[in-house]
Design a protein around this motif. Structure first.
Motif, PDB file in Angstrom:
ATOM      1  N   ASP A   7      47.356  26.628  52.452  1.00  0.00           N
ATOM      2  CA  ASP A   7      47.358  26.381  51.008  1.00  0.00           C
ATOM      3  C   ASP A   7      46.900  27.663  50.316  1.00  0.00           C
ATOM      4  O   ASP A   7      45.953  28.309  50.756  1.00  0.00           O
ATOM      5  CB  ASP A   7      46.425  25.227  50.641  1.00  0.00           C
ATOM      6  N   THR A   8      47.605  28.047  49.259  1.00  0.00           N
ATOM      7  CA  THR A   8      47.262  29.281  48.548  1.00  0.00           C
ATOM      8  C   THR A   8      46.951  29.002  47.079  1.00  0.00           C
ATOM      9  O   THR A   8      47.527  28.106  46.474  1.00  0.00           O
ATOM     10  CB  THR A   8      48.403  30.318  48.632  1.00  0.00           C
ATOM     11  N   LEU A   9      46.022  29.794  46.553  1.00  0.00           N
ATOM     12  CA  LEU A   9      45.621  29.754  45.143  1.00  0.00           C
ATOM     13  C   LEU A   9      45.555  31.176  44.636  1.00  0.00           C
ATOM     14  O   LEU A   9      45.364  32.110  45.411  1.00  0.00           O
ATOM     15  CB  LEU A   9      44.212  29.164  44.998  1.00  0.00           C
ATOM     16  N   ASN A  10      45.636  31.342  43.339  1.00  0.00           N
ATOM     17  CA  ASN A  10      45.469  32.660  42.719  1.00  0.00           C
ATOM     18  C   ASN A  10      44.125  32.717  42.003  1.00  0.00           C
ATOM     19  O   ASN A  10      43.690  31.730  41.412  1.00  0.00           O
ATOM     20  CB  ASN A  10      46.592  32.939  41.715  1.00  0.00           C
ATOM     21  N   VAL A  11      43.506  33.891  42.051  1.00  0.00           N
ATOM     22  CA  VAL A  11      42.264  34.110  41.314  1.00  0.00           C
ATOM     23  C   VAL A  11      42.642  34.463  39.880  1.00  0.00           C
ATOM     24  O   VAL A  11      43.444  35.346  39.652  1.00  0.00           O
ATOM     25  CB  VAL A  11      41.417  35.242  41.942  1.00  0.00           C
ATOM     26  N   ARG A  12      42.078  33.723  38.933  1.00  0.00           N
ATOM     27  CA  ARG A  12      42.341  33.985  37.521  1.00  0.00           C
ATOM     28  C   ARG A  12      41.065  34.547  36.882  1.00  0.00           C
ATOM     29  O   ARG A  12      39.979  34.401  37.431  1.00  0.00           O
ATOM     30  CB  ARG A  12      42.789  32.723  36.808  1.00  0.00           C
ATOM     31  N   PRO A  13      41.187  35.152  35.728  1.00  0.00           N
ATOM     32  CA  PRO A  13      39.982  35.671  35.066  1.00  0.00           C
ATOM     33  C   PRO A  13      39.088  34.520  34.620  1.00  0.00           C
ATOM     34  O   PRO A  13      39.571  33.446  34.285  1.00  0.00           O
ATOM     35  CB  PRO A  13      40.512  36.456  33.872  1.00  0.00           C
ATOM     36  N   ASP A  14      37.797  34.772  34.623  1.00  0.00           N
ATOM     37  CA  ASP A  14      36.838  33.807  34.096  1.00  0.00           C
ATOM     38  C   ASP A  14      36.664  34.110  32.622  1.00  0.00           C
ATOM     39  O   ASP A  14      35.976  35.068  32.251  1.00  0.00           O
ATOM     40  CB  ASP A  14      35.498  33.902  34.832  1.00  0.00           C
ATOM     41  N   LEU A  15      37.299  33.333  31.769  1.00  0.00           N
ATOM     42  CA  LEU A  15      37.301  33.607  30.328  1.00  0.00           C
ATOM     43  C   LEU A  15      35.991  33.256  29.648  1.00  0.00           C
ATOM     44  O   LEU A  15      35.787  33.554  28.491  1.00  0.00           O
ATOM     45  CB  LEU A  15      38.468  32.863  29.675  1.00  0.00           C
ATOM     46  N   ARG A  16      35.083  32.634  30.409  1.00  0.00           N
ATOM     47  CA  ARG A  16      33.779  32.282  29.824  1.00  0.00           C
ATOM     48  C   ARG A  16      32.770  33.413  29.964  1.00  0.00           C
ATOM     49  O   ARG A  16      31.730  33.401  29.337  1.00  0.00           O
ATOM     50  CB  ARG A  16      33.221  31.023  30.502  1.00  0.00           C
ATOM     51  N   SER A  17      33.043  34.382  30.842  1.00  0.00           N
ATOM     52  CA  SER A  17      32.056  35.463  31.049  1.00  0.00           C
ATOM     53  C   SER A  17      32.318  36.596  30.052  1.00  0.00           C
ATOM     54  O   SER A  17      33.438  36.798  29.598  1.00  0.00           O
ATOM     55  CB  SER A  17      32.152  35.976  32.490  1.00  0.00           C
ATOM     56  N   PRO A  18      31.259  37.362  29.735  1.00  0.00           N
ATOM     57  CA  PRO A  18      31.444  38.490  28.794  1.00  0.00           C
ATOM     58  C   PRO A  18      32.325  39.555  29.404  1.00  0.00           C
ATOM     59  O   PRO A  18      32.363  39.754  30.614  1.00  0.00           O
ATOM     60  CB  PRO A  18      30.042  39.014  28.572  1.00  0.00           C
ATOM     61  N   ALA A  19      33.054  40.276  28.576  1.00  0.00           N
ATOM     62  CA  ALA A  19      33.993  41.295  29.038  1.00  0.00           C
ATOM     63  C   ALA A  19      33.358  42.512  29.593  1.00  0.00           C
ATOM     64  O   ALA A  19      32.331  42.871  29.637  1.00  0.00           O
ATOM     65  CB  ALA A  19      34.920  41.705  27.904  1.00  0.00           C
TER      66      ALA A  19
END
Length: 165
Positions: A153-165
């Motif tokens: 099973d595969t997943l992609n890592v997405r950005p964490d939009l809750r963390s500061p840039a």
């Protein structure tokens, strides 16, 4: 490949190759045959899937396994071994799933046309680049027919939009 349910309610699987497997190198040919025989086996319609398609770093991933016997006889011992790469740390699992050497192992009998489901979790360790592919491999087997094959099973890592840039 194709699968379906026949007029008598019996599931079927078939695989047609548009090329001769002898054209593949030895290791690739062996891998193709292992996965093909597994897919055609009585456990071939079993699934193992994450409950999401993408995750952020540090997330806990929940996997659901549904192990199905589509054969005409009971399977005395079906075994599922969920293995984890270094970037995934095993978490918790349903009752009846044991932690063995950093893997989760489920083993039980399966009646004709029956299924059993269970869940387990793993957490992302460290920080992976956005877009990375997370792969979790589970091995399915039943010694009755000397069958061993995997589900990945595969997943992609997405950005964490809750963390500061």
């Amino acid at each position: 490949t194709n699968a379906g349910v026949g007029s008598g309610g019996q599931p079927w699987h078939t695989a047609f190759l548009a090329y001769g497997p002898e054209l593949l190198n030895g290791p690739d040919r062996a891998r193709l045959m292992q996965r093909s025989v597994g897919w055609l086996s009585w456990l071939g319609s079993s699934t193992i899937q994450a409950q999401t398609t993408s995750v952020a770093n540090g997330s806990t991933i929940t996997y659901t396994a549904t192990i199905s016997n589509n054969g005409w006889d009971p399977i005395n011992t079906a075994v599922v071994t969920a293995t984890f790469p270094a970037y995934l740390s095993p978490g918790s699992a349903s009752p009846g799933v044991n932690s063995v050497g950093g893997s989760f192992v489920w083993s039980d009998s399966l009646g004709v046309n029956s299924s059993k489901s269970f869940t387990y979790t793993a957490q992302i360790v460290g920080s992976l680049p956005v877009g990375s592919v997370i792969s979790q491999t589970s091995w399915l087997s039943y010694p009755q027919h000397n069958i061993l094959f995997d589900r990945v099973d595969t997943l992609n890592v997405r950005p964490d939009l809750r963390s500061p840039a």
